[in-house]
Design an enzyme around this catalytic site. Structure first.
Site, PDB file in Angstrom:
ATOM      1  N   ASP A 229     -18.475  -5.034   8.817  1.00 17.92           N
ATOM      2  CA  ASP A 229     -19.122  -3.863   8.325  1.00 17.92           C
ATOM      3  C   ASP A 229     -20.695  -4.139   8.049  1.00 17.92           C
ATOM      4  O   ASP A 229     -21.668  -3.443   8.486  1.00 17.92           O
ATOM      5  CB  ASP A 229     -18.770  -3.053   7.272  1.00 17.92           C
ATOM      6  CG  ASP A 229     -17.785  -4.008   6.386  1.00 17.92           C
ATOM      7  OD1 ASP A 229     -18.247  -5.252   6.480  1.00 17.92           O
ATOM      8  OD2 ASP A 229     -16.867  -3.523   5.589  1.00 17.92           O
TER       9      ASP A 229
ATOM     10  N   LYS B 251     -10.063  -4.978  11.208  1.00 13.47           N
ATOM     11  CA  LYS B 251     -10.419  -3.827  10.933  1.00 13.47           C
ATOM     12  C   LYS B 251     -11.337  -3.303  11.931  1.00 13.47           C
ATOM     13  O   LYS B 251     -11.487  -2.136  12.341  1.00 13.47           O
ATOM     14  CB  LYS B 251     -10.923  -3.779   9.390  1.00 13.47           C
ATOM     15  CG  LYS B 251     -11.418  -2.467   9.084  1.00 13.47           C
ATOM     16  CD  LYS B 251     -11.920  -2.480   7.553  1.00 13.47           C
ATOM     17  CE  LYS B 251     -12.668  -1.305   7.123  1.00 13.47           C
ATOM     18  NZ  LYS B 251     -13.127  -1.537   5.559  1.00 13.47           N
TER      19      LYS B 251
ATOM     20  N   GLU C 263       0.726  -1.038  -0.150  1.00 10.47           N
ATOM     21  CA  GLU C 263       0.054   0.012   0.013  1.00 10.47           C
ATOM     22  C   GLU C 263       0.976   1.263   0.080  1.00 10.47           C
ATOM     23  O   GLU C 263       1.274   1.976   1.161  1.00 10.47           O
ATOM     24  CB  GLU C 263      -0.947   0.056   1.197  1.00 10.47           C
ATOM     25  CG  GLU C 263      -2.532  -0.352   0.941  1.00 10.47           C
ATOM     26  CD  GLU C 263      -3.145  -0.977   1.723  1.00 10.47           C
ATOM     27  OE1 GLU C 263      -2.862  -0.867   2.969  1.00 10.47           O
ATOM     28  OE2 GLU C 263      -4.017  -1.593   1.422  1.00 10.47           O
TER      29      GLU C 263
ATOM     30  N   ASP D  84     -11.352   4.025   3.261  1.00 12.40           N
ATOM     31  CA  ASP D  84     -10.156   3.083   3.355  1.00 12.40           C
ATOM     32  C   ASP D  84      -9.101   3.904   2.661  1.00 12.40           C
ATOM     33  O   ASP D  84      -9.347   4.798   1.917  1.00 12.40           O
ATOM     34  CB  ASP D  84     -10.640   1.704   2.398  1.00 12.40           C
ATOM     35  CG  ASP D  84     -11.258   0.861   3.389  1.00 12.40           C
ATOM     36  OD1 ASP D  84     -11.420   0.987   4.474  1.00 12.40           O
ATOM     37  OD2 ASP D  84     -11.775  -0.310   2.910  1.00 12.40           O
TER      38      ASP D  84
ATOM     39  N   ASP E 235      -2.577   0.586  11.026  1.00 13.72           N
ATOM     40  CA  ASP E 235      -2.453  -0.694  11.781  1.00 13.72           C
ATOM     41  C   ASP E 235      -1.300  -1.271  11.675  1.00 13.72           C
ATOM     42  O   ASP E 235      -1.046  -2.324  12.531  1.00 13.72           O
ATOM     43  CB  ASP E 235      -3.627  -1.581  11.318  1.00 13.72           C
ATOM     44  CG  ASP E 235      -4.656  -2.014  12.321  1.00 13.72           C
ATOM     45  OD1 ASP E 235      -4.426  -1.377  13.538  1.00 13.72           O
ATOM     46  OD2 ASP E 235      -5.210  -3.179  12.197  1.00 13.72           O
TER      47      ASP E 235
END
Ligand SMILES: *[C@@H]1O[C@H](CO)[C@@H](O)[C@H](O)[C@H]1NC(C)=O
Ligand SMILES: *[C@@H]1O[C@H](CO)[C@@H](O)[C@H](O)[C@H]1NC(C)=O
Length: 653
Positions: free
Chosen positions: A366, A202, A33, A226, A62
């Site tokens: 979610d 998450k 990422e 995100d 995280d």
């Protein structure tokens, strides 16, 4: 839809929106990422057209990586130039990476002397961030700056203390941009991680974020994004707030969800990632039945409902409760207090993860969280303006896409089989249509079993000359033909209507088969093993960007990227080869035995088998023709040829 009203948001107590960002499961690997995409997302959020003193941005890292903190520190300095630039020239989109990328070159209309200094500034920053990420450590001279001393040697992504750093304090008179205007608050946080404590993925990170933000800004509205999505529209906050602030209908709205779109889908959407039909048909449908699910990103929540608040008549009066802003404390006191809220043990013996915050112990946390909110009496709203609000990065390799669908299908299947199934949890609380809408996705995974059956058994029977379907001229063939044609023609029309191409639709049919035989199949097996208590929950990460330069070229040319050895690819190749063998073998024996006249009983099977072979054409290419790095490795070819031949021999024996 169409419930949005025009409405100013200033001056109302409710307009103190808090924007917070969630950096997803940031892996230890900075390549997965890239930092520059993460901070471009942050910058796009900081540049929202919204009063900066009412905006706070949180980055939850995280992985607890100093490299990410460094990138954010750079972003906090770049923001002082970027934000006034965006506002002065009304720049869109406000993610610098997207704005300066070749896809939206600032263009002729905009004088280059205006934007090229900014582009240079951005590229210098990007280069610094990249070289620090390559080195894997920050320059020594930076260590003296506030915040960097939080990291000590020996800290890892799985083992580190809580870190909270306020990089820009919006309350501070000195926090101003290069034009002297106020800046939004910017906070870096990483919750404590210790190997012996479960961190709940998450959902755990989100709950930590909710608590930290309650200490520092405590705004009544929370947006979570995100880290791989950026804001493509600087008006999105105002648009979403219109729903919450609607005097007549806004009082029962719990969350406002934007659908997920992607900005790097190829023309014919090779991996079927675009979600065009889901976003434009399914979600508006659910909206009509009481509201879309919470999709985990691009969603505005009222803070109180994340604390488990039930909808009730008294809600209106309580609007102002709990939004006292902490003005007395200075930044370091706030940081210390916030750290104490994100230790590993903070949640022990509390309702966090159960009644409060996002729900734990399910990969689709979610969805369950959204369903629980709806069951407490709140409505949700879908908002889908023509100019897309959030754009994400879609998987660019087959394996990434399959892994993503495994996670989704498995999560939904687990919900379906649990006490959180919408039919059980929602009974009497949400409308039947919404209950059914939630369950469709839960049936993706088990759908793998009939799909596998239809991919394998009719073909093997064709090889043996056993007829499974009615003769093509018999009236009994009509129901089969009707269902098959009806479904596919309907889907095709829908796909074309909502922006897919014909080739894109064909690709999507292939992806449906590939997902069914791998992602959904594995999802089903994992779920069943878990129900039987045999395996522990697994949660796989998707790598966001492929490292190999040729790989992205192949993606643009719409050539499927395999490249690695995976059991998923073996299954895919076996199914493809088996059908090819059966088709050839079956037709051959028909001709040799002179039974070609007796084709009718087997006609449907021949057709089915031929379609399966045709849709797998790119797989054969990867097995036998392509020589590039993205084709199937020899081991996969070898194994799949072996398995397919074995099945063939057993059948004809
Ligand atoms: C997709 O995104 C990646 C990473 O941002 C980029 O390298 C690639 O060129 C993009 N491809 C397309 C077709 O947009
Ligand atoms: C993103 O925003 C730009 C303008 O800033 C617009 O031209 C483009 O269409 C938007 N993208 C999508 C997918 O809506």
């Amino acid at each position: 839809m169409g419930r949005a009203r025009e409405m100013g948001v200033d001056g109302d107590i409710c307009s103190r929106a808090l924007v917070r960002l969630l950096l997803g499961h940031h892996s230890v690997d900075p390549i997965a990422e890239p930092q520059i995409l993460v901070i471009s997302t942050i910058l796009s959020a900081m540049a929202y057209n919204y009063p900066p003193e009412k905006l706070s941005i949180y980055l939850s890292d995280d992985a607890g990586s100093i490299l990410t903190f460094y990138a954010l520190w750079e972003a906090s300095r770049f923001a002082k130039h970027w934000l006034p630039f965006c506002k002065q020239y009304n720049v869109e989109p406000r993610s610098p990476a997207a704005y300066f990328s070749k896809f939206c070159n600032p263009g002729d209309a905009f004088n280059p002397t205006k934007w090229s200094p900014m582009k240079n500034l951005y590229e210098e920053m990007a280069n610094r961030i990249d070289s620090v990420a390559m080195l894997g450590k920050i320059p020594e001279e930076l260590k003296a700056n506030k915040g960097f001393s939080e990291w000590s040697s020996g800290m890892t992504s799985r083992n580190h203390p809580p870190i909270v750093q306020i990089l820009i304090d919006g309350r501070d008179q000195g926090s101003i941009d290069s034009n002297g205007n106020a800046l939004p608050t910017l906070v870096y946080m990483a919750r404590e991680k210790r190997p012996q404590h479960h961190h709940h993925f998450k959902a755990g990170a989100m709950n930590a974020l909710i608590r930290v933000s309650s200490e520092i800004s405590n705004s009544p509205i929370i947006l979570n994004m995100d880290c791989d999505m950026y804001s493509n529209n600087s008006e999105s906050i105002r648009q979403a707030l219109c729903f919450f602030m609607d005097k007549e209908k806004g009082h029962d709205i719990g969350f406002v969800q934007y659908p997920q779109f992607f900005d790097n889908i190829t023309k014919n959407d090779l991996y079927g990632n675009s979600l065009n039909v889901i976003n434009q048909v399914d979600l508006p449908g659910l909206d009509g039945w009481g509201g879309p699910p919470y999709l985990g990103t691009g969603c505005f929540h009222r803070r109180e409902i994340l604390y488990g608040r039930k909808y009730g008549k008294d809600y209106e009066e309580d609007r102002t409760a709990g939004i006292e802003r902490q003005t007395a404390k200075n930044a370091s006191m706030l940081e210390e207090k916030a750290k104490s809220l994100i230790t590993c043990t903070y949640e022990h013996n509390t309702q966090w993860g159960q009644e409060i915050g996002l729900k734990y112990d399910c990969p689709a946390e979610d969805i369950i969280t959204g369903l629980l909110i709806q069951c407490r009496g709140w409505k949700s709203v879908l908002i889908n303006p023509p100019r897309k609000a959030f754009l994400g990065v879609a998987p660019t390799t087959l394996a990434e896409s399959l892994v993503q669908y495994k996670r989704w299908s498995e999560g939904h299947f687990q919900i379906l089989l649990s006490k959180y199934c919408a039919f059980i949890l929602g009974r009497g609380k949400i409308k039947l249509g919404l209950q059914m809408g939630y369950c469709i996705y839960g049936l993706w995974a088990p759908n793998s079993l009939p799909t596998l059956y239809y991919l394998v058994i009719p073909s093997l029977c064709l090889l043996k000359g056993v007829s499974l379907f009615p003769k093509i001229i018999s009236p009994w063939a009509i129901p089969f033909a009707y269902i098959a044609m009806g479904k596919h023609v309907y889907e095709l029309v829908e796909a074309l209507q909502y922006g897919d191409t014909l080739a894109g639709w064909w690709n999507l049919q292939r992806m449906w088969i590939l997902r069914a035989t791998t992602s959904y199949f594995y999802g089903t097996i994992d779920t069943i093993l878990k129900l039987l208590g045999i395996s522990k929950m697994r949660f796989t990460i998707t790598a966001k960007v492929s490292a190999d330069g040729n790989a992205s070229k192949r993606y643009e040319q719409e050539v499927i990227e395999f490249g690695s050895t995976s059991s998923m690819f073996v299954i895919i190749a076996v199914v493809a080869l088996l059908n090819l063998l059966c088709l050839v073998g079956g037709l051959h024996s028909l001709v040799v035995d002179g039974r070609i006249m007796g084709l009718e009983p087997l006609f449907i099977q021949i057709l089915l088998c031929a379609l399966v072979v045709a849709i797998h054409f790119p797989i054969f290419e990867a097995l036998f023709i392509r020589k590039d790095k993205g084709s199937l490795p020899f081991s996969v070819t070898f194994l799949s040829l072996g398995f397919a031949t074995l099945a063939y021999l057993i059948t004809i024996a």
